[in-house]
Scaffold this motif. Structure first.
Motif, PDB file in Angstrom:
ATOM      1  N   ILE A 104       0.853  -1.183   0.000  1.00  0.00           N
ATOM      2  CA  ILE A 104       0.000   0.000   0.000  1.00  0.00           C
ATOM      3  C   ILE A 104       0.889   1.234   0.000  1.00  0.00           C
ATOM      4  CG2 ILE A 104      -1.763   1.292   1.257  1.00  0.00           C
ATOM      5  CD1 ILE A 104      -2.637  -1.413   2.487  1.00  0.00           C
ATOM      6  N   GLU A 105       0.645   2.126  -0.990  1.00  0.00           N
ATOM      7  CA  GLU A 105       1.439   3.341  -1.118  1.00  0.00           C
ATOM      8  C   GLU A 105       0.541   4.523  -1.463  1.00  0.00           C
ATOM      9  OE1 GLU A 105       4.324   2.655  -4.214  1.00  0.00           O
ATOM     10  OE2 GLU A 105       5.763   1.869  -2.785  1.00  0.00           O
ATOM     11  N   ASN A 106       1.073   5.700  -1.246  1.00  0.00           N
ATOM     12  CA  ASN A 106       0.432   6.954  -1.619  1.00  0.00           C
ATOM     13  C   ASN A 106       0.831   7.283  -3.060  1.00  0.00           C
ATOM     14  OD1 ASN A 106      -0.282   9.649  -1.982  1.00  0.00           O
ATOM     15  ND2 ASN A 106       0.647  10.361  -0.089  1.00  0.00           N
ATOM     16  N   LEU A 107      -0.132   7.349  -3.969  1.00  0.00           N
ATOM     17  CA  LEU A 107       0.138   7.658  -5.371  1.00  0.00           C
ATOM     18  C   LEU A 107       0.824   9.006  -5.540  1.00  0.00           C
ATOM     19  CD1 LEU A 107      -0.205   7.010  -8.416  1.00  0.00           C
ATOM     20  CD2 LEU A 107      -2.460   8.110  -8.272  1.00  0.00           C
ATOM     21  N   ALA A 108       0.482   9.972  -4.695  1.00  0.00           N
ATOM     22  CA  ALA A 108       1.037  11.329  -4.811  1.00  0.00           C
ATOM     23  C   ALA A 108       2.558  11.338  -4.749  1.00  0.00           C
ATOM     24  CB  ALA A 108       0.450  12.231  -3.730  1.00  0.00           C
ATOM     25  N   VAL A 109       3.143  10.379  -4.060  1.00  0.00           N
ATOM     26  CA  VAL A 109       4.597  10.303  -3.945  1.00  0.00           C
ATOM     27  C   VAL A 109       5.240  10.180  -5.332  1.00  0.00           C
ATOM     28  CG1 VAL A 109       6.491   8.848  -3.074  1.00  0.00           C
ATOM     29  CG2 VAL A 109       4.552   9.395  -1.609  1.00  0.00           C
ATOM     30  N   TYR A 110       4.550   9.505  -6.253  1.00  0.00           N
ATOM     31  CA  TYR A 110       5.081   9.343  -7.606  1.00  0.00           C
ATOM     32  C   TYR A 110       5.012  10.646  -8.407  1.00  0.00           C
ATOM     33  CZ  TYR A 110       5.414   4.363  -6.774  1.00  0.00           C
ATOM     34  OH  TYR A 110       5.763   3.141  -6.267  1.00  0.00           O
ATOM     35  N   ALA A 111       4.361  11.657  -7.845  1.00  0.00           N
ATOM     36  CA  ALA A 111       4.335  12.995  -8.457  1.00  0.00           C
ATOM     37  C   ALA A 111       5.081  13.985  -7.574  1.00  0.00           C
ATOM     38  CB  ALA A 111       2.891  13.454  -8.662  1.00  0.00           C
ATOM     39  N   GLN A 112       5.960  13.475  -6.712  1.00  0.00           N
ATOM     40  CA  GLN A 112       6.739  14.296  -5.783  1.00  0.00           C
ATOM     41  C   GLN A 112       5.836  15.222  -4.962  1.00  0.00           C
ATOM     42  OE1 GLN A 112       7.937  14.242  -9.293  1.00  0.00           O
ATOM     43  NE2 GLN A 112       8.816  12.336  -8.550  1.00  0.00           N
ATOM     44  N   ASP A 113       4.744  14.656  -4.440  1.00  0.00           N
ATOM     45  CA  ASP A 113       3.783  15.419  -3.647  1.00  0.00           C
ATOM     46  C   ASP A 113       3.340  14.570  -2.466  1.00  0.00           C
ATOM     47  OD1 ASP A 113       2.024  17.470  -2.898  1.00  0.00           O
ATOM     48  OD2 ASP A 113       1.340  17.791  -4.956  1.00  0.00           O
ATOM     49  N   ILE A 114       2.526  15.143  -1.611  1.00  0.00           N
ATOM     50  CA  ILE A 114       2.045  14.399  -0.440  1.00  0.00           C
ATOM     51  C   ILE A 114       0.576  14.015  -0.541  1.00  0.00           C
ATOM     52  CG2 ILE A 114       3.777  15.320   1.141  1.00  0.00           C
ATOM     53  CD1 ILE A 114       1.584  17.243   2.184  1.00  0.00           C
ATOM     54  N   CYS A 115      -0.150  14.652  -1.474  1.00  0.00           N
ATOM     55  CA  CYS A 115      -1.586  14.416  -1.538  1.00  0.00           C
ATOM     56  C   CYS A 115      -2.117  14.761  -2.922  1.00  0.00           C
ATOM     57  CB  CYS A 115      -2.284  15.289  -0.481  1.00  0.00           C
ATOM     58  SG  CYS A 115      -4.075  15.161  -0.481  1.00  0.00           S
ATOM     59  N   ILE A 116      -3.073  13.975  -3.381  1.00  0.00           N
ATOM     60  CA  ILE A 116      -3.831  14.322  -4.575  1.00  0.00           C
ATOM     61  C   ILE A 116      -5.204  14.746  -4.078  1.00  0.00           C
ATOM     62  CG2 ILE A 116      -4.838  13.490  -6.730  1.00  0.00           C
ATOM     63  CD1 ILE A 116      -2.405  11.577  -6.911  1.00  0.00           C
ATOM     64  N   GLN A 117      -5.447  16.048  -4.121  1.00  0.00           N
ATOM     65  CA  GLN A 117      -6.669  16.634  -3.565  1.00  0.00           C
ATOM     66  C   GLN A 117      -7.920  16.092  -4.253  1.00  0.00           C
ATOM     67  OE1 GLN A 117      -6.937  18.715  -0.958  1.00  0.00           O
ATOM     68  NE2 GLN A 117      -4.747  18.794  -0.661  1.00  0.00           N
ATOM     69  N   ASN A 118      -8.999  15.982  -3.482  1.00  0.00           N
ATOM     70  CA  ASN A 118     -10.282  15.558  -4.024  1.00  0.00           C
ATOM     71  C   ASN A 118     -10.903  16.728  -4.795  1.00  0.00           C
ATOM     72  OD1 ASN A 118     -12.803  14.526  -4.570  1.00  0.00           O
ATOM     73  ND2 ASN A 118     -13.198  13.863  -2.476  1.00  0.00           N
ATOM     74  N   PRO A 119     -11.135  16.585  -6.099  1.00  0.00           N
ATOM     75  CA  PRO A 119     -11.679  17.692  -6.875  1.00  0.00           C
ATOM     76  C   PRO A 119     -13.198  17.793  -6.840  1.00  0.00           C
ATOM     77  CG  PRO A 119     -11.243  15.877  -8.336  1.00  0.00           C
ATOM     78  CD  PRO A 119     -10.784  15.449  -6.962  1.00  0.00           C
ATOM     79  N   TYR A 120     -13.857  16.833  -6.209  1.00  0.00           N
ATOM     80  CA  TYR A 120     -15.319  16.806  -6.211  1.00  0.00           C
ATOM     81  C   TYR A 120     -15.884  18.132  -5.706  1.00  0.00           C
ATOM     82  CZ  TYR A 120     -20.084  15.133  -5.618  1.00  0.00           C
ATOM     83  OH  TYR A 120     -21.447  14.973  -5.711  1.00  0.00           O
ATOM     84  N   GLY A 121     -16.787  18.710  -6.482  1.00  0.00           N
ATOM     85  CA  GLY A 121     -17.413  19.967  -6.102  1.00  0.00           C
ATOM     86  C   GLY A 121     -16.562  21.194  -6.353  1.00  0.00           C
ATOM     87  N   THR A 122     -15.445  21.036  -7.061  1.00  0.00           N
ATOM     88  CA  THR A 122     -14.559  22.167  -7.345  1.00  0.00           C
ATOM     89  C   THR A 122     -14.320  22.251  -8.848  1.00  0.00           C
ATOM     90  OG1 THR A 122     -12.408  21.026  -7.337  1.00  0.00           O
ATOM     91  CG2 THR A 122     -13.332  21.657  -5.188  1.00  0.00           C
TER      92      THR A 122
END
Length: 143
Positions: A104-122
């Motif tokens: 189990i890994e955080n996908l954002a790490v592969y984009a040199q980030d810590i989080c992929i924000q939820n875009p729902y409603g934005t």
């Protein structure tokens, strides 16, 4: 390689990631799920239109919740942030070695980030797409 993308409801980020990765790696088994997903919901229209602009069709995908067997079936489970990754570790079934298979890994790490924000409603779907696309490209090159 068997990869599962996981977000909250499996209607925005994880189906976008599934579509992008299917486009990049047709030789992999790719799926998506949600931590609190309902079974059978279509992807959010904004997500569907966002990826369609880039030639990717996710309209046929349907949401599903994460299942215990996912931990035995998939090689890699990718979440959108560290909190979700930690939560999935708590959900991982215990007492059977088969359920220890998935990393189990955080996908954002592969984009040199810590989080992929939820875009729902934005209006942030394009920005989220770009981050997921970068992460998926980097992931595909790693394996």
């Amino acid at each position: 390689m068997k990869v599962l993308f996981v977000c909250s409801a499996n209607i925005c980020r994880s189906p976008m990631a599934e579509g992008i990765m299917r486009d990049l790696r047709s030789d992999w088994t790719i799926d998506s799920a949600g931590i609190c997903a309902f079974e059978g919901d279509a992807p959010d229209l904004h997500a569907t239109l966002c990826v369609a602009k880039r030639g990717i069709d996710i309209s046929m995908l349907r949401s599903r919740p994460i299942r215990g067997d996912d931990f035995a079936e998939f090689d890699l489970i990718l979440t959108m942030d560290d909190d979700a990754a930690d939560y999935l570790e708590m959900l991982r079934p215990q007492g059977d070695v088969r359920y220890q298979k998935a990393k189990i890994e955080n996908l954002a790490v592969y984009a040199q980030d810590i989080c992929i924000q939820n875009p729902y409603g934005t209006s942030g779907f394009d920005k989220v797409f770009e981050k997921i696309e970068l992460a998926c490209h980097n992931l595909a090159q790693k394996f």
